[in-house]
Design a protein around this motif. Structure first.
Motif, PDB file in Angstrom:
ATOM      1  N   VAL A 140      75.855  47.631  71.520  1.00  0.00           N
ATOM      2  CA  VAL A 140      75.536  48.595  70.540  1.00  0.00           C
ATOM      3  C   VAL A 140      75.923  48.063  69.284  1.00  0.00           C
ATOM      4  N   LEU A 141      74.716  47.952  68.224  1.00  0.00           N
ATOM      5  CA  LEU A 141      75.115  47.717  66.835  1.00  0.00           C
ATOM      6  C   LEU A 141      75.236  48.654  66.275  1.00  0.00           C
ATOM      7  N   GLY A 142      74.797  50.000  66.330  1.00  0.00           N
ATOM      8  CA  GLY A 142      74.955  51.091  65.882  1.00  0.00           C
ATOM      9  C   GLY A 142      73.516  51.945  65.770  1.00  0.00           C
ATOM     10  N   SER A 143      73.496  53.042  65.103  1.00  0.00           N
ATOM     11  CA  SER A 143      72.400  54.016  65.250  1.00  0.00           C
ATOM     12  C   SER A 143      72.016  53.872  63.562  1.00  0.00           C
ATOM     13  N   GLU A 144      70.580  54.064  63.365  1.00  0.00           N
ATOM     14  CA  GLU A 144      70.053  54.495  62.077  1.00  0.00           C
ATOM     15  C   GLU A 144      69.790  55.733  62.225  1.00  0.00           C
ATOM     16  N   LEU A 145      69.872  56.568  61.012  1.00  0.00           N
ATOM     17  CA  LEU A 145      69.537  57.915  60.952  1.00  0.00           C
ATOM     18  C   LEU A 145      68.166  58.330  60.301  1.00  0.00           C
ATOM     19  N   ILE A 146      67.479  58.937  60.948  1.00  0.00           N
ATOM     20  CA  ILE A 146      65.985  59.122  60.267  1.00  0.00           C
ATOM     21  C   ILE A 146      65.932  60.605  60.269  1.00  0.00           C
ATOM     22  N   GLU A 147      65.490  61.339  59.475  1.00  0.00           N
ATOM     23  CA  GLU A 147      64.924  62.518  59.287  1.00  0.00           C
ATOM     24  C   GLU A 147      63.488  62.711  58.731  1.00  0.00           C
ATOM     25  N   ASP A 148      62.604  61.604  58.576  1.00  0.00           N
ATOM     26  CA  ASP A 148      61.303  61.669  58.080  1.00  0.00           C
ATOM     27  C   ASP A 148      60.537  62.618  59.331  1.00  0.00           C
ATOM     28  N   PRO A 149      60.026  63.604  58.744  1.00  0.00           N
ATOM     29  CA  PRO A 149      59.337  64.635  59.511  1.00  0.00           C
ATOM     30  C   PRO A 149      58.056  64.102  60.785  1.00  0.00           C
ATOM     31  N   GLY A 150      57.323  63.188  59.996  1.00  0.00           N
ATOM     32  CA  GLY A 150      56.401  62.589  60.932  1.00  0.00           C
ATOM     33  C   GLY A 150      56.903  62.091  62.321  1.00  0.00           C
ATOM     34  N   THR A 151      58.094  60.835  62.076  1.00  0.00           N
ATOM     35  CA  THR A 151      58.735  60.392  62.951  1.00  0.00           C
ATOM     36  C   THR A 151      59.375  61.223  63.981  1.00  0.00           C
ATOM     37  N   VAL A 152      60.009  62.216  63.236  1.00  0.00           N
ATOM     38  CA  VAL A 152      60.937  63.182  64.290  1.00  0.00           C
ATOM     39  C   VAL A 152      59.687  64.042  65.090  1.00  0.00           C
ATOM     40  N   ALA A 153      58.645  64.189  64.500  1.00  0.00           N
ATOM     41  CA  ALA A 153      57.695  65.125  65.231  1.00  0.00           C
ATOM     42  C   ALA A 153      57.148  64.330  66.360  1.00  0.00           C
ATOM     43  N   GLU A 154      56.996  63.076  66.056  1.00  0.00           N
ATOM     44  CA  GLU A 154      56.520  62.162  67.324  1.00  0.00           C
ATOM     45  C   GLU A 154      57.560  62.013  68.313  1.00  0.00           C
ATOM     46  N   CYS A 155      58.780  61.869  68.053  1.00  0.00           N
ATOM     47  CA  CYS A 155      60.097  61.962  69.014  1.00  0.00           C
ATOM     48  C   CYS A 155      60.031  63.379  69.920  1.00  0.00           C
ATOM     49  N   VAL A 156      59.747  64.579  69.058  1.00  0.00           N
ATOM     50  CA  VAL A 156      59.663  65.812  69.648  1.00  0.00           C
ATOM     51  C   VAL A 156      58.639  65.843  70.655  1.00  0.00           C
ATOM     52  N   ARG A 157      57.404  65.229  70.653  1.00  0.00           N
ATOM     53  CA  ARG A 157      56.258  65.109  71.303  1.00  0.00           C
ATOM     54  C   ARG A 157      56.660  64.512  72.610  1.00  0.00           C
ATOM     55  N   VAL A 158      57.253  63.002  72.218  1.00  0.00           N
ATOM     56  CA  VAL A 158      57.721  62.159  73.483  1.00  0.00           C
ATOM     57  C   VAL A 158      58.671  62.907  74.493  1.00  0.00           C
ATOM     58  N   ARG A 159      59.718  63.403  73.809  1.00  0.00           N
ATOM     59  CA  ARG A 159      60.736  64.291  74.504  1.00  0.00           C
ATOM     60  C   ARG A 159      60.057  65.177  75.572  1.00  0.00           C
ATOM     61  N   ASP A 160      59.243  66.236  74.901  1.00  0.00           N
ATOM     62  CA  ASP A 160      58.478  67.175  75.614  1.00  0.00           C
ATOM     63  C   ASP A 160      57.708  66.388  76.935  1.00  0.00           C
ATOM     64  N   GLN A 161      57.031  65.623  76.547  1.00  0.00           N
ATOM     65  CA  GLN A 161      56.172  64.898  77.597  1.00  0.00           C
ATOM     66  C   GLN A 161      57.090  64.288  78.556  1.00  0.00           C
ATOM     67  N   LEU A 162      57.948  63.659  78.402  1.00  0.00           N
ATOM     68  CA  LEU A 162      58.908  63.158  79.388  1.00  0.00           C
ATOM     69  C   LEU A 162      59.576  63.764  80.242  1.00  0.00           C
ATOM     70  N   TRP A 163      60.152  64.796  79.440  1.00  0.00           N
ATOM     71  CA  TRP A 163      61.091  65.899  79.999  1.00  0.00           C
ATOM     72  C   TRP A 163      60.311  66.546  81.256  1.00  0.00           C
ATOM     73  N   ALA A 164      59.049  66.724  80.878  1.00  0.00           N
ATOM     74  CA  ALA A 164      58.164  67.548  81.930  1.00  0.00           C
ATOM     75  C   ALA A 164      57.825  66.873  83.172  1.00  0.00           C
ATOM     76  N   VAL A 165      57.880  65.339  83.069  1.00  0.00           N
ATOM     77  CA  VAL A 165      57.551  64.627  84.373  1.00  0.00           C
ATOM     78  C   VAL A 165      58.832  64.017  84.774  1.00  0.00           C
ATOM     79  N   ALA A 166      59.886  63.882  84.181  1.00  0.00           N
ATOM     80  CA  ALA A 166      61.219  63.497  84.769  1.00  0.00           C
ATOM     81  C   ALA A 166      61.665  64.305  85.892  1.00  0.00           C
TER      82      ALA A 166
END
Length: 174
Positions: A140-166
């Motif tokens: 682990v090198l560290g974590s990059e903080l991102i608040e860009d709404p478009g990037t966050v929205a894409e991660c929300v979409r992926v979270r919901d998609q993968l949570w549903a099938v995991a």
């Protein structure tokens, strides 16, 4: 790129209000706090789990406050030794209040895209990302903080998609 330490990232658990979600995509991780316990496990030696105490206390506290902490672990099958060790420890995460699901890599939906260059990430309250960065050996090198709404929205979409099938941990049979 500015990276925060793992300790600083863990401080984000003191300020989120509803949901923290972690997408794990690696079959091996390198963390100094895990080196000795992982080596013991590989040798078949017992573990007192003292090293995991601070994380467990944090998770118990935030989940008792009514917040959710969830993970999807995308893993290769057969499992790497590290994922086998991680699987053996997951009962402790569940006891602390986390909800963990497993998704075999070969079951990723065909239309799944992995944002932020395929790195792991924590998503806090659908507004803040802490994107993990690692060196060539998986340390682990560290974590990059991102608040860009478009990037966050894409991660929300992926979270919901993968949570549903995991598969929930208690149902997952590696």
């Amino acid at each position: 790129m500015d990276l925060i330490s793992s300790a600083r990232r863990d401080e984000l658990f003191n300020s989120f209000t509803h949901d923290a979600f972690h997408l794990e995509l690696r079959d091996d991780y390198g963390s100094p706090i895990e080196d000795t316990p992982y080596a013991r496990w590989r040798r078949g030696e017992p573990d007192d789990f003292v090293w995991l105490g601070p994380w467990m206390a944090l998770m118990k506290r935030v989940t008792k406050e009514g917040k959710t902490v969830r993970r999807v672990r995308v893993v290769s099958e057969p499992h790497s030794q590290y994922v086998g060790w991680e699987h053996s420890l997951t009962r402790l995460n569940l006891e602390a209040g986390e909800d963990i699901r497993w998704l075999p890599r070969h079951h990723l939906p065909e239309d799944a895209t992995l944002p932020v260059a395929g790195n792991d990430w924590w998503l806090f309250d659908d507004r803040l990302l802490a994107v993990g960065h690692f060196d060539a050996e998986g340390r682990v090198l560290g974590s990059e903080l991102i608040e860009d709404p478009g990037t966050v929205a894409e991660c929300v979409r992926v979270r919901d998609q993968l949570w549903a099938v995991a598969v929930p941990h208690v149902e997952y049979k590696p």
